[in-house]
Each structure stands twice: as C-alpha cells, then as structure tokens.
Design an enzyme around this catalytic site. Structure first.
Site, PDB file in Angstrom:
ATOM      1  N   SER A   9      -9.841  -1.769   5.295  1.00 48.47           N
ATOM      2  CA  SER A   9     -10.826  -0.877   4.657  1.00 48.47           C
ATOM      3  C   SER A   9     -10.167  -0.051   3.565  1.00 48.47           C
ATOM      4  O   SER A   9     -10.795   0.846   3.005  1.00 48.47           O
ATOM      5  CB  SER A   9     -11.413   0.097   5.688  1.00 48.47           C
ATOM      6  OG  SER A   9     -11.780  -0.563   6.845  1.00 48.47           O
ATOM      7  N   LYS A  13      -5.220  -1.236  -1.107  1.00 53.19           N
ATOM      8  CA  LYS A  13      -4.532  -2.344  -0.446  1.00 53.19           C
ATOM      9  C   LYS A  13      -5.297  -3.654  -0.649  1.00 53.19           C
ATOM     10  O   LYS A  13      -4.719  -4.681  -1.000  1.00 53.19           O
ATOM     11  CB  LYS A  13      -4.469  -1.993   1.043  1.00 53.19           C
ATOM     12  CG  LYS A  13      -3.471  -2.778   1.838  1.00 53.19           C
ATOM     13  CD  LYS A  13      -3.797  -2.665   3.311  1.00 53.19           C
ATOM     14  CE  LYS A  13      -3.058  -1.596   4.029  1.00 53.19           C
ATOM     15  NZ  LYS A  13      -3.240  -1.669   5.496  1.00 53.19           N
ATOM     16  N   ASP A  67      -0.480  -4.361   7.809  1.00 51.10           N
ATOM     17  CA  ASP A  67      -0.191  -3.014   8.292  1.00 51.10           C
ATOM     18  C   ASP A  67       1.067  -2.549   7.589  1.00 51.10           C
ATOM     19  O   ASP A  67       2.058  -3.281   7.525  1.00 51.10           O
ATOM     20  CB  ASP A  67      -0.020  -2.967   9.807  1.00 51.10           C
ATOM     21  CG  ASP A  67      -0.198  -1.538  10.297  1.00 51.10           C
ATOM     22  OD1 ASP A  67      -1.327  -1.018  10.227  1.00 51.10           O
ATOM     23  OD2 ASP A  67       0.794  -0.908  10.726  1.00 51.10           O
ATOM     24  N   SER A  68       0.990  -1.377   7.018  1.00 54.32           N
ATOM     25  CA  SER A  68       2.109  -0.928   6.198  1.00 54.32           C
ATOM     26  C   SER A  68       2.321   0.573   6.342  1.00 54.32           C
ATOM     27  O   SER A  68       1.484   1.274   6.912  1.00 54.32           O
ATOM     28  CB  SER A  68       1.854  -1.306   4.737  1.00 54.32           C
ATOM     29  OG  SER A  68       0.501  -1.108   4.401  1.00 54.32           O
ATOM     30  N   ASP A 149       1.985   5.999  -3.665  1.00 58.90           N
ATOM     31  CA  ASP A 149       2.624   5.456  -4.879  1.00 58.90           C
ATOM     32  C   ASP A 149       3.204   6.514  -5.826  1.00 58.90           C
ATOM     33  O   ASP A 149       4.305   6.325  -6.345  1.00 58.90           O
ATOM     34  CB  ASP A 149       1.629   4.570  -5.660  1.00 58.90           C
ATOM     35  CG  ASP A 149       1.510   3.174  -5.061  1.00 58.90           C
ATOM     36  OD1 ASP A 149       2.318   2.844  -4.168  1.00 58.90           O
ATOM     37  OD2 ASP A 149       0.619   2.428  -5.481  1.00 58.90           O
ATOM     38  N   LYS A 169       5.123  -3.759  -9.708  1.00 53.07           N
ATOM     39  CA  LYS A 169       4.980  -3.322  -8.311  1.00 53.07           C
ATOM     40  C   LYS A 169       4.987  -4.558  -7.402  1.00 53.07           C
ATOM     41  O   LYS A 169       5.612  -4.554  -6.349  1.00 53.07           O
ATOM     42  CB  LYS A 169       3.702  -2.498  -8.100  1.00 53.07           C
ATOM     43  CG  LYS A 169       3.629  -1.993  -6.666  1.00 53.07           C
ATOM     44  CD  LYS A 169       2.448  -1.130  -6.303  1.00 53.07           C
ATOM     45  CE  LYS A 169       2.504  -0.836  -4.784  1.00 53.07           C
ATOM     46  NZ  LYS A 169       1.285  -0.251  -4.247  1.00 53.07           N
TER      47      LYS A 169
HETATM   48  P1  ITT Z   1      -6.432  -0.728   7.001  1.00 57.91           P
HETATM   49  O1  ITT Z   1      -5.780  -0.513   8.363  1.00 57.91           O
HETATM   50  O2  ITT Z   1      -7.916  -0.744   7.065  1.00 57.91           O
HETATM   51  O3  ITT Z   1      -5.861  -1.904   6.266  1.00 57.91           O
HETATM   52  P2  ITT Z   1      -5.134   1.799   6.339  1.00 57.91           P
HETATM   53  O4  ITT Z   1      -5.146   2.663   5.124  1.00 57.91           O
HETATM   54  O5  ITT Z   1      -5.481   2.440   7.661  1.00 57.91           O
HETATM   55  O6  ITT Z   1      -6.099   0.550   6.054  1.00 57.91           O
HETATM   56  P3  ITT Z   1      -2.464   1.246   7.322  1.00 57.91           P
HETATM   57  O7  ITT Z   1      -2.816   1.615   8.735  1.00 57.91           O
HETATM   58  O8  ITT Z   1      -1.640   0.020   7.100  1.00 57.91           O
HETATM   59  O9  ITT Z   1      -3.732   1.072   6.415  1.00 57.91           O
HETATM   60  O10 ITT Z   1      -1.745   2.520   6.682  1.00 57.91           O
HETATM   61  C1  ITT Z   1      -0.936   2.407   5.567  1.00 57.91           C
HETATM   62  C2  ITT Z   1      -0.748   3.773   4.920  1.00 57.91           C
HETATM   63  O11 ITT Z   1       0.322   3.666   3.983  1.00 57.91           O
HETATM   64  C3  ITT Z   1      -1.977   4.208   4.129  1.00 57.91           C
HETATM   65  O12 ITT Z   1      -2.045   5.602   4.058  1.00 57.91           O
HETATM   66  C4  ITT Z   1      -1.705   3.594   2.756  1.00 57.91           C
HETATM   67  O13 ITT Z   1      -2.382   4.268   1.716  1.00 57.91           O
HETATM   68  C5  ITT Z   1      -0.188   3.717   2.666  1.00 57.91           C
HETATM   69  N1  ITT Z   1       0.334   2.585   1.889  1.00 57.91           N
HETATM   70  C6  ITT Z   1       0.459   1.289   2.302  1.00 57.91           C
HETATM   71  N2  ITT Z   1       0.892   0.520   1.289  1.00 57.91           N
HETATM   72  C7  ITT Z   1       1.050   1.336   0.236  1.00 57.91           C
HETATM   73  C8  ITT Z   1       1.431   1.136  -1.100  1.00 57.91           C
HETATM   74  O14 ITT Z   1       1.728  -0.082  -1.564  1.00 57.91           O
HETATM   75  N3  ITT Z   1       1.480   2.184  -1.903  1.00 57.91           N
HETATM   76  C9  ITT Z   1       1.158   3.421  -1.467  1.00 57.91           C
HETATM   77  N4  ITT Z   1       0.753   3.696  -0.243  1.00 57.91           N
HETATM   78  C10 ITT Z   1       0.690   2.665   0.615  1.00 57.91           C
END
Ligand code: ITT
Length: 194
Positions: A9, A13, A67-68, A149, A169
């Site tokens: 969501s 991403k 997941d990140s 970012d 990126k």
């Molecule tokens: P979904 O689980 O629905 O995919 P989410 O935002 O909850 O969305 P995550 O649980 O993976 O996703 O949380 C990742 C967090 O790290 C979230 O706050 C992102 O904005 C941030 N994040 C992940 N990749 C990033 C990137 O490439 N650049 C900046 N922030 C990033």
C-alpha cells in the site's frame, strides 16, 4: 503467470516496483486497499513472505511483496522492521529519527529490502534481498523519492536518495539490488510457467 499482484500500500514503493518489473511480460495489479496483512514477522524476509503468501492465498493469484527498512548503527539497528511504524507520516518518521540521532556522531545506516513471490496457493517460489550502506544526514536534502530518502546519503556519489535521478537510485539502492537478484529467477519462473 500472467497477472502479478503487488502486495503493498506504499505508493512510493509500488512506483519503484512497477518500474523494476516493467521489463517482464506481466500484467501488474494492485492489492485491494482493504486487504491488510499484519506484519508479525521478526525479520524483513519473514514479513515479505507473510505479505506475499497471504495476499496470494486471499486473491488466488500470484503475488509479490517487499518488506524494507532502515537499520541505524547508533540505534542498535532500529527502526529496522519497525521503519513504517516509527511515525504516522514520512515527515514524522524523519523528524523522530533526526531527534534520536541528535547527539550521535556515528551516522552509519543501511537500508534493507526483502522480496518474496508467492504462487496462487500461497507457496513462496522466489525470495531475494538487497542491502545499501549509507549515512543519515542531520537535515533533509532533495525532493525525489519517498519515505526516508531525503536523509539517506550515499558518500560515494555525495547525494541522498532524494537527490538522485530514479536510475541512479535503482543502481545503488537496497530495492534495486534485490530486484537485480530477482531478475534471473523471475525469468526462469516465467519460462517454466509458459
Ligand atoms: P507495505 O507493507 O504495504 O508494502 P509499508 O510502508 O508498511 O508498505 P514496510 O513495512 O516495508 O512498508 O516499511 C518500510 C518503511 O521504510 C516505510 O516507512 C518506507 O517508507 C521506508 N522505506 C522503504 N524503502 C524505502 C526507500 O527506498 N526509500 C525511503 N524509504 C523507504
């Protein structure tokens, strides 16, 4: 596999995932917003698997999840898997991190990305990971991208993720690297499922 549901969501991403999946002969769909998966895992990979598997099972379709998060050395790896839960908005999350790092001289951090693809039965058929090392600035820089970012700085190119064009990126980032690892595996999967 014709349709692949992107189980996320997070708009920023999703945009990157769509771009990185463009080269494949796939129809991408978005998961319905009302379908929310609880992230109860203890690692990035566990959460990526949970999201891909549950969305696939619910919709009976192929699904991909990411997941990140950001692991900050001076905070013992936090916020890590809690990166999304660190605040309500990107701005709040950034401000909290900057406040917690206020007196810290060690600004080292790494972004981690775990990707999982599940078949319509919910079985995981591909999983990959990517890591990107960087530093946390003391203030925001740049307008591109999303999330953390504007404070994530890569010394080698002297830019934050938010100052880079999307292609750079992709080349350097955790997600770009996870997708580079994914590409040959997905090609193989698509050939065997023709
Ligand atoms: P979904 O689980 O629905 O995919 P989410 O935002 O909850 O969305 P995550 O649980 O993976 O996703 O949380 C990742 C967090 O790290 C979230 O706050 C992102 O904005 C941030 N994040 C992940 N990749 C990033 C990137 O490439 N650049 C900046 N922030 C990033």
């Amino acid at each position: 596999m014709k349709t692949l549901v992107v189980a996320s969501s997070n708009v920023g991403k999703v945009k990157e995932m769509q771009e990185y999946l463009q080269e494949f002969d796939l129809e991408l769909a978005l998961k319905p917003t009302e379908l929310e998966i609880e992230e109860t895992g203890t690692t990035f990979m566990e959460n990526a698997i949970l999201k891909a598997s549950q969305v696939a099972q619910e919709l009976k379709q192929w699904s991909i999840a990411d997941d990140s998060g950001l692991m900050v050395t001076a905070l013992n790896g936090q916020p890590g898997i809690y990166s999304a839960r660190y605040g309500k908005t990107d701005r709040e999350r950034i401000d909290r991190l900057l406040t917690e790092l206020k007196d810290k001289t060690n600004r080292q951090a790494q972004f981690v990305c775990a990707i999982a693809i599940a078949n319509p039965e919910g079985e995981i058929v591909i999983k990959t990971e990517g890591i990107c090392e960087g530093e946390i600035l003391t203030e925001v820089k740049g307008d591109n991208g999303f999330g953390y970012d504007p404070i994530f700085f890569i010394p080698e190119v002297k830019q934050t993720f938010a100052q880079m064009p999307p292609q750079l990126k992709r080349k350097l980032s955790h997600r770009g690297k996870a997708f580079a690892n994914l590409t040959p595996l997905l090609e193989c999967l698509l050939t065997s499922n023709k």
